[in-house]
Design a protein around this motif. Structure first.
Motif, PDB file in Angstrom:
ATOM      1  N   GLY A  57     -73.766  20.150 -55.631  1.00  0.00           N
ATOM      2  CA  GLY A  57     -75.136  19.999 -56.099  1.00  0.00           C
ATOM      3  C   GLY A  57     -75.250  20.228 -57.594  1.00  0.00           C
ATOM      4  N   SER A  58     -74.410  21.122 -58.139  1.00  0.00           N
ATOM      5  CA  SER A  58     -74.412  21.358 -59.580  1.00  0.00           C
ATOM      6  C   SER A  58     -73.922  20.137 -60.343  1.00  0.00           C
ATOM      7  CB  SER A  58     -73.535  22.569 -59.915  1.00  0.00           C
ATOM      8  OG  SER A  58     -74.011  23.737 -59.276  1.00  0.00           O
ATOM      9  N   THR A  59     -72.928  19.438 -59.790  1.00  0.00           N
ATOM     10  CA  THR A  59     -72.461  18.196 -60.409  1.00  0.00           C
ATOM     11  C   THR A  59     -73.577  17.168 -60.446  1.00  0.00           C
ATOM     12  OG1 THR A  59     -70.118  18.479 -59.863  1.00  0.00           O
ATOM     13  CG2 THR A  59     -70.906  16.224 -60.093  1.00  0.00           C
ATOM     14  N   LEU A  60     -74.317  17.062 -59.349  1.00  0.00           N
ATOM     15  CA  LEU A  60     -75.397  16.085 -59.280  1.00  0.00           C
ATOM     16  C   LEU A  60     -76.511  16.435 -60.265  1.00  0.00           C
ATOM     17  CD1 LEU A  60     -75.974  13.521 -57.765  1.00  0.00           C
ATOM     18  CD2 LEU A  60     -77.110  14.851 -55.998  1.00  0.00           C
ATOM     19  N   ALA A  61     -76.858  17.721 -60.352  1.00  0.00           N
ATOM     20  CA  ALA A  61     -77.894  18.141 -61.300  1.00  0.00           C
ATOM     21  C   ALA A  61     -77.457  17.861 -62.734  1.00  0.00           C
ATOM     22  CB  ALA A  61     -78.200  19.622 -61.116  1.00  0.00           C
ATOM     23  N   TYR A  62     -76.206  18.161 -63.039  1.00  0.00           N
ATOM     24  CA  TYR A  62     -75.702  17.919 -64.389  1.00  0.00           C
ATOM     25  C   TYR A  62     -75.678  16.422 -64.687  1.00  0.00           C
ATOM     26  CZ  TYR A  62     -73.169  19.166 -68.628  1.00  0.00           C
ATOM     27  OH  TYR A  62     -72.834  19.383 -69.941  1.00  0.00           O
ATOM     28  N   ALA A  63     -75.310  15.610 -63.698  1.00  0.00           N
ATOM     29  CA  ALA A  63     -75.267  14.163 -63.898  1.00  0.00           C
ATOM     30  C   ALA A  63     -76.657  13.606 -64.190  1.00  0.00           C
ATOM     31  CB  ALA A  63     -74.666  13.480 -62.671  1.00  0.00           C
ATOM     32  N   LEU A  64     -77.673  14.119 -63.513  1.00  0.00           N
ATOM     33  CA  LEU A  64     -79.041  13.665 -63.765  1.00  0.00           C
ATOM     34  C   LEU A  64     -79.478  13.999 -65.187  1.00  0.00           C
ATOM     35  CD1 LEU A  64     -80.700  14.714 -60.381  1.00  0.00           C
ATOM     36  CD2 LEU A  64     -80.340  12.376 -61.180  1.00  0.00           C
ATOM     37  N   MET A  65     -79.187  15.224 -65.624  1.00  0.00           N
ATOM     38  CA  MET A  65     -79.516  15.616 -66.993  1.00  0.00           C
ATOM     39  C   MET A  65     -78.775  14.746 -67.998  1.00  0.00           C
ATOM     40  SD  MET A  65     -78.167  17.264 -69.906  1.00  0.00           S
ATOM     41  CE  MET A  65     -76.698  18.023 -69.215  1.00  0.00           C
ATOM     42  N   TYR A  66     -77.487  14.588 -67.777  1.00  0.00           N
ATOM     43  CA  TYR A  66     -76.657  13.829 -68.718  1.00  0.00           C
ATOM     44  C   TYR A  66     -77.106  12.380 -68.814  1.00  0.00           C
ATOM     45  CZ  TYR A  66     -72.588  11.362 -70.517  1.00  0.00           C
ATOM     46  OH  TYR A  66     -71.764  10.546 -71.238  1.00  0.00           O
ATOM     47  N   ALA A  67     -77.465  11.782 -67.682  1.00  0.00           N
ATOM     48  CA  ALA A  67     -77.890  10.382 -67.681  1.00  0.00           C
ATOM     49  C   ALA A  67     -79.115  10.184 -68.556  1.00  0.00           C
ATOM     50  CB  ALA A  67     -78.172   9.913 -66.252  1.00  0.00           C
ATOM     51  N   VAL A  68     -80.087  11.070 -68.431  1.00  0.00           N
ATOM     52  CA  VAL A  68     -81.330  10.925 -69.186  1.00  0.00           C
ATOM     53  C   VAL A  68     -81.076  11.065 -70.685  1.00  0.00           C
ATOM     54  CG1 VAL A  68     -83.570  11.991 -69.654  1.00  0.00           C
ATOM     55  CG2 VAL A  68     -82.817  11.658 -67.296  1.00  0.00           C
ATOM     56  N   VAL A  69     -80.417  12.138 -71.085  1.00  0.00           N
ATOM     57  CA  VAL A  69     -80.295  12.409 -72.516  1.00  0.00           C
ATOM     58  C   VAL A  69     -79.258  11.501 -73.178  1.00  0.00           C
ATOM     59  CG1 VAL A  69     -81.077  14.777 -72.220  1.00  0.00           C
ATOM     60  CG2 VAL A  69     -78.638  14.296 -72.151  1.00  0.00           C
ATOM     61  N   ASN A  70     -78.219  11.110 -72.462  1.00  0.00           N
ATOM     62  CA  ASN A  70     -77.221  10.243 -73.083  1.00  0.00           C
ATOM     63  C   ASN A  70     -77.772   8.837 -73.285  1.00  0.00           C
ATOM     64  OD1 ASN A  70     -74.396  10.614 -73.986  1.00  0.00           O
ATOM     65  ND2 ASN A  70     -74.026   8.816 -72.715  1.00  0.00           N
TER      66      ASN A  70
END
Length: 535
Positions: free
Chosen positions: A363-376
């Motif tokens: 779940g932490s990977t998924l949360a980090y991926a969501l954050m990264y997708a938006v800001v990148n």
């Protein structure tokens, strides 16, 4: 086929079961469950056919049709929000069913990330395809997005491999779509050869797993690998490792990351943004599926391997990005490429920690991926804006951006703070804390220390780039003979006109900035939501 041979088949190749009641091989299809990737595939075919009948003046309509198709696909996720639909199922040996496609919460979240990333990529591309073959570009983008949307819902190895290749093959063509551009062609060739090699290795691993388990459904593979005969143990372990190699390449994990910088720089800027977000989501969702669902019995094999890969990847990415930042003439896209490699290392940490923890940490990977997708994607949107007046997109071109485009400078500063994990980019900070906690909960204290050191290293190049946005722009010294109109040294070189940003690019920038602000205001929502999507 003789009756004796029919009788012998189950014993030789594992259980052969009927797909439907009464022994019928005709399966019922849940069309709503498969609607999101199917809608994207239909839109791809529609755009390709429409291109045949569209003249040059109306080619821009194909881009808007692509945006509409992706928006429809995103809307089709809403009726599936319960996460309880499966299709293409067959009776399993345990008395239940084994399905090839499952629209559970994990699949829906990743599909939303993939389709949202593709939609933002389309917005970035609407004003950037004038010198590209528009019909082919939009068809390839939609085709790749269809494969990317299929992969997180795949629940057997064959569907996983097919979805991975459907997502990857159009991406090769997108990288090299700039006709006559030697750098683009070279990047596409390097990307293609590296990916094909990784896919061949992964297929070899899948064949080993199938030879051991006698099935390709992930849940059935997991049950079969729990009790592997001693004579097949080496074959099974080799299959697990080789299968992970293919996904490690897609995630740009070291030492399989060498294709990233050249590919990002050589590709059209929107395609680089697409690969950095959607391509990464494809690789990580596949990695989560095979490790958590198919290979839990071999956690002692893939757990240490992924932990080492995570440490190597984040270190290699951050050190290389630091070197890029030291040379102000280097490409900002290359810096983002190395930053993307480093972020992949952070994303690997919770998956590795799952091997050592009683509870899944993905779940932490998924949360980090969501954050990264938006800001990148937001950072790439600003890069696309700067490229309109500075095609070289060098790091030095961002100096004094505040004086030319204040809103873009503030947005990029916010995105860089999110990537660095500093306030007010609270969502980046929370995502990093979640990854730290996953490493500690999994007993990987040494990996948490490596991550802490790398976060500090990353602060250097993120904050340097951020500071450059608000510095006074450099001006070239006037020649000895006085001011001239020379395009290199004269006033014309400094008076670069600030062009108005096109509406689609502005929309992409506003959407990513708004999403980042909302997530930073309530980061616990995305973290809780991502945790609830575990299998």
């Amino acid at each position: 086929m003789t009756p004796d041979l029919v009788t012998a088949l189950p014993a030789a190749a594992g259980p052969v079961t009927a797909a439907g009641p009464g022994g019928s091989l005709v399966q019922s299809i849940d069309w709503l469950a498969i609607a999101p990737p199917l809608a994207v595939a239909v839109a791809a075919v529609g755009v390709l056919v429409a291109d045949l009948f569209t003249d040059a003046r109306h080619k821009h309509l194909l881009g808007w049709a692509t945006v509409a198709g992706l928006a429809v696909a995103l809307g089709l996720l809403v009726p599936l929000r319960a996460g309880d639909r499966s299709t293409f199922c067959v009776p399993a040996g345990s008395g239940g069913e084994a399905c090839s496609y499952t629209a559970d919460h994990f699949a829906l979240v990743v599909q939303a990330l993939v389709l949202g990333g593709a939609l933002l990529t389309a917005l970035l591309s609407l004003d950037d395809t004038r010198r590209l073959p528009a019909g082919e570009y939009w068809f390839l983008l939609l085709s790749s997005a269809a494969g990317a949307a299929l992969l997180p819902a795949s629940r057997d190895l064959v569907t996983l491999v097919v979805a991975l290749e459907v997502a990857s093959l159009p991406a090769f063509a997108l990288v090299g779509i700039k006709r006559g551009d030697r750098r683009s062609s070279e990047a596409a060739l390097k990307f293609f050869l590296s990916s094909v090699t990784a896919t061949a290795v992964m297929l070899l691993g899948v064949s080993f797993v199938y030879a051991t388990a006698g099935t390709t459904h992930l849940t059935e593979v997991a049950a079969a690998l729990d009790e592997v005969p001693a004579r097949f143990s080496t074959l099974a372990a080799a299959g697990v490792v080789l299968t992970l190699v293919g996904f490690a390449f897609k995630t740009a994990a070291a030492p399989f990351h060498f294709w990233v910088p050249e590919t990002y720089v050589g590709a059209p800027l929107p395609v680089a943004a697409y690969l950095s977000v959607v391509g990464k989501a494809v690789g990580f969702s596949g990695l989560v599926l095979v490790t958590v669902l198919a290979f839990p019995a071999y956690a002692d094999v893939w757990g240490p391997a992924l932990a080492v890969l995570a440490a190597l990847t984040m270190t290699a990415g951050n050190v290389a990005a630091l070197r890029q930042d030291a040379d102000r003439a280097r490409s900002a896209v290359r810096l983002l490429a190395w930053s993307s490699v480093a972020q992949a290392g952070y994303l690997l940490v919770p998956i590795a920690a799952t091997a050592y923890s009683a509870d899944p940490q993905t779940g932490s990977t998924l949360a980090y991926a969501l954050m990264y997708a938006v800001v990148n994607l937001g950072a790439f949107a600003v890069a696309a804006l700067v490229a309109r007046t500075h095609p070289g997109n060098r790091i030095s071109d961002y100096r004094g951006l505040w004086t030319r485009r204040p809103a873009a400078a503030l947005a990029l500063a916010f995105f860089l703070l999110c990537l660095a994990g500093l306030p007010p980019g609270v969502i980046g900070l929370f995502a990093k804390v979640a990854v730290f906690r996953a490493a500690v909960d999994g007993g990987l204290g040494w990996l948490a220390v490596v991550m802490a050191v790398n976060v500090v290293i990353a602060l250097v190049y993120y904050l340097r780039w951020l500071a450059a946005l608000f510095r006074t722009p450099e001006s070239a010294p006037a020649p000895v003979g006085g001011p001239t109109d020379d395009p290199v040294t004269g006033p014309a070189a400094q008076a670069v006109p600030v062009r108005r940003a096109p509406a689609p690019l502005t929309a992409a920038l506003v959407l990513t900035a708004a999403a980042g602000i909302v997530l930073s205001g309530a980061p616990q929502l995305v973290l809780r939501f991502a945790t609830d999507t575990l299998f």
